[in-house]
Design a protein around this motif. Sequence first.
Motif, PDB file in Angstrom:
ATOM      1  N   ASP A 113       0.813  -1.219   0.000  1.00 24.59           N
ATOM      2  CA  ASP A 113       0.000   0.000   0.000  1.00 24.59           C
ATOM      3  C   ASP A 113       0.846   1.269   0.000  1.00 24.59           C
ATOM      4  O   ASP A 113       0.451   2.282  -0.578  1.00 24.59           O
ATOM      5  CB  ASP A 113      -1.004   0.006   1.170  1.00 24.59           C
ATOM      6  N   GLY A 114       2.022   1.220   0.638  1.00 26.01           N
ATOM      7  CA  GLY A 114       2.915   2.376   0.558  1.00 26.01           C
ATOM      8  C   GLY A 114       3.393   2.527  -0.877  1.00 26.01           C
ATOM      9  O   GLY A 114       3.387   3.626  -1.445  1.00 26.01           O
ATOM     10  N   VAL A 173      -1.465  -5.337  -2.146  1.00 25.54           N
ATOM     11  CA  VAL A 173      -1.511  -5.920  -0.800  1.00 25.54           C
ATOM     12  C   VAL A 173      -1.588  -4.797   0.235  1.00 25.54           C
ATOM     13  O   VAL A 173      -0.593  -4.119   0.522  1.00 25.54           O
ATOM     14  CB  VAL A 173      -0.276  -6.814  -0.556  1.00 25.54           C
ATOM     15  N   ASN A 203      -1.882  -3.701   3.812  1.00 26.78           N
ATOM     16  CA  ASN A 203      -1.779  -4.084   5.223  1.00 26.78           C
ATOM     17  C   ASN A 203      -1.768  -2.874   6.158  1.00 26.78           C
ATOM     18  O   ASN A 203      -1.458  -2.982   7.338  1.00 26.78           O
ATOM     19  CB  ASN A 203      -0.544  -4.974   5.464  1.00 26.78           C
ATOM     20  N   VAL A 214       0.143  -0.495   6.752  1.00 26.21           N
ATOM     21  CA  VAL A 214       1.411   0.060   7.268  1.00 26.21           C
ATOM     22  C   VAL A 214       2.521  -0.140   6.243  1.00 26.21           C
ATOM     23  O   VAL A 214       2.349  -0.863   5.266  1.00 26.21           O
ATOM     24  CB  VAL A 214       1.891  -0.628   8.575  1.00 26.21           C
ATOM     25  N   TYR A 215       3.656   0.501   6.512  1.00 25.58           N
ATOM     26  CA  TYR A 215       4.886   0.204   5.787  1.00 25.58           C
ATOM     27  C   TYR A 215       5.540  -0.948   6.526  1.00 25.58           C
ATOM     28  O   TYR A 215       6.197  -0.749   7.538  1.00 25.58           O
ATOM     29  CB  TYR A 215       5.822   1.413   5.787  1.00 25.58           C
ATOM     30  N   GLY A 216       5.301  -2.168   6.058  1.00 23.83           N
ATOM     31  CA  GLY A 216       5.804  -3.337   6.771  1.00 23.83           C
ATOM     32  C   GLY A 216       7.319  -3.377   6.805  1.00 23.83           C
ATOM     33  O   GLY A 216       7.939  -3.450   7.871  1.00 23.83           O
TER      34      GLY A 216
END
Lengths: 255, 350
Positions: free
Chosen positions: A104-105, A130, A132, A134-136
């Motif tokens: 998403d980022g 994808v 989620n 956040v910036y995983g």
Amino acid sequence: MSVEAAIPEGYVKVFSKPKALSDAKYTYCPGCHHGIITRLVAEAIDELGILERTVGISPVGCAVFLDRFFNCDFVQAAHGRACAVATGIKRARPDLVVFTYQGDGDLAAIGAAETVHAANRGENITVIFVNNGVYGMTGGEMAPTTLPGQRTTTTPLGREPRLHGYPLKISEMLAQLEGPAYITRQAVFDYRHIVRAKQAILKAFRNQLEGKGFSLVEILSTCPTNWRMTPVEAGRWVAEHVVKVYPLGDLKDVG
Amino acid sequence: MSRVLMRGNEAIAEAAIRSGLKCYFCYPITPQGELVEYMARELPKRGGVFLQAESEVAAINMVYGAAAAGVRAMTSSSSPGISLKQEGISYIAMARLPCVIVNMMRGGPGLGNIAPAQGDYFQATKGGGHGDYHLIVLAPSTVPEAAELVRLAFELSDRYRVPAMILADGMIGQMMEPVELPEPVEPEDIPERPWAVTGAKGRPKNVITSFDLEPEGLKEMSLALQETYREIERNEVRWEEVETEDAELLIVAYGTMGRIAKTVVRLARQEGIKVGLLRPITLWPFPYEPVRELAERVRTVLTVELSAGQMWEDVRLAVEGRAETPFYGELGGVVPSPKRILEEVRKYVG
Ligand SMILES: Cc1ncc(C[n+]2csc(CCOP(=O)(O)OP(=O)(O)O)c2C)c(N)n1
Ligand code: SF4
Ligand SMILES: [Mg+2]
């Protein structure tokens, strides 16, 4: 290629790794939905029999190692630029099946322009998005998709929309455009949803094979590590909270 | 060969198409508008792909994709747009993809203006984006030479799997001159690309990447790149010399300034001043050795640029104290007349 163990007498094989996946170990954290989604993409490639003409584009994010997991050709793109790279490949060789796989980022923040314009041109590509929240990969910072009130490392007091912006519903935005053929939002927190997500991914690839144009499957995902939850809690969080902000279902489908 | 009167920007576009260009991605900016328009008109007719991207960032990443897919790909822009492309160029360099990038430089920094300038020399020759890399940088000083160097850019880029840049300015881009256009290349003349992503059918998968998390792995990729650069430095240095045999003062100038400096040499010789010119054609690799050899024989090596003294640094590295190394530059898009440069020359002779 995989090393097949001999099946003992009297046993039947009921589960195996998709042919599109290599033997490389996932680099995802245990219990992360990235693992399920990556597998679904591989299953779809298997079922359509397109492995030998598929090119994947990996993002910068937790899926940056995607090229290792798949047995097809791959290009690693700069952060956010996957849709532009996909455009270049598809325009150069329209016979290839081209898909991007982006966080998403990657897709909705730094790459928002590339995403919107590829969609608006109706590029005949398949986008796996994808989300989620956040910036995983970089440690759980706020993403444009982060829920109001959600704590992240860059919103330690929770996301305050008036300060940090509102959850960006990029799929809804893209669905307003005339270019895309198919925009849908799915999830993989239980079996029923996994089956639906798989059907959506298949459709997004089939659309490309039929020349229908830009197809994007957003999949609500988890980040147990940065959400500081167990995988089970994270899945439940998506089912109970995330789907309220990001309702599931088709947003655009030209059929 | 066909001889036609063409603008620089158009000659570059036509030469690229004749060099087997398949995909061209752009974002409009002056002073290279004619290049974009020519491509929009001609490339699709001749079996290629023209696409106006949403930004220079997108355009260079489309080039990355098309080059990865194994076709000849190109983008063009001018200074601010080239700045935006830098991350993508860095990826292309490390991923070992051939492509051609045209920079029709304009005045800067910032929005600057659209007049001729050479302020992007550092950016073009020292890497430009992040990391240890180089582009092959070719600097034409006439329209016919621009067409010739476009062909060379594609060839060298393919041979070494290093992106190549044509570095010029609006003067070269917009002036009209008679051009000998290169013959169209046959598809079989374009080197094969067994590394390209074309579908993993009957071969192991191909991966185009600039990434390796392991320091040892990344070091290996970097060393391979550096080895290629050393090879290019050995084989591909190109320059032109004018009246250097008996010169007492050597001018070093490239592109538009190289062209003007030729007139300066003629004017000076008419006055009996022994001036010669060394005009680098490859800015990277820079002709260090030729400059050094001439520096042994002259008293003065005068660098003339449309910048505050960027190539001057390379000239001084080459000369290393063998001669005095004054500098004359103009800024902001001001182009000095030959007479003005001659005044500068007179300061150091007699
Ligand atoms: C130009 C650039 N800016 C920043 C980064 C650092 N970075 C790496 S991954 C990432 C965020 C990834 O988040 P997302 O796209 O949501 O993917 P996830 O890891 O959550 O799957 C960032 C900011 C980078 N690699 N390049
Ligand atoms: S950091 Fe989060 S998104 Fe990334 S692999 Fe781990 S759990 Fe999944
Ligand atoms: Mg994310």
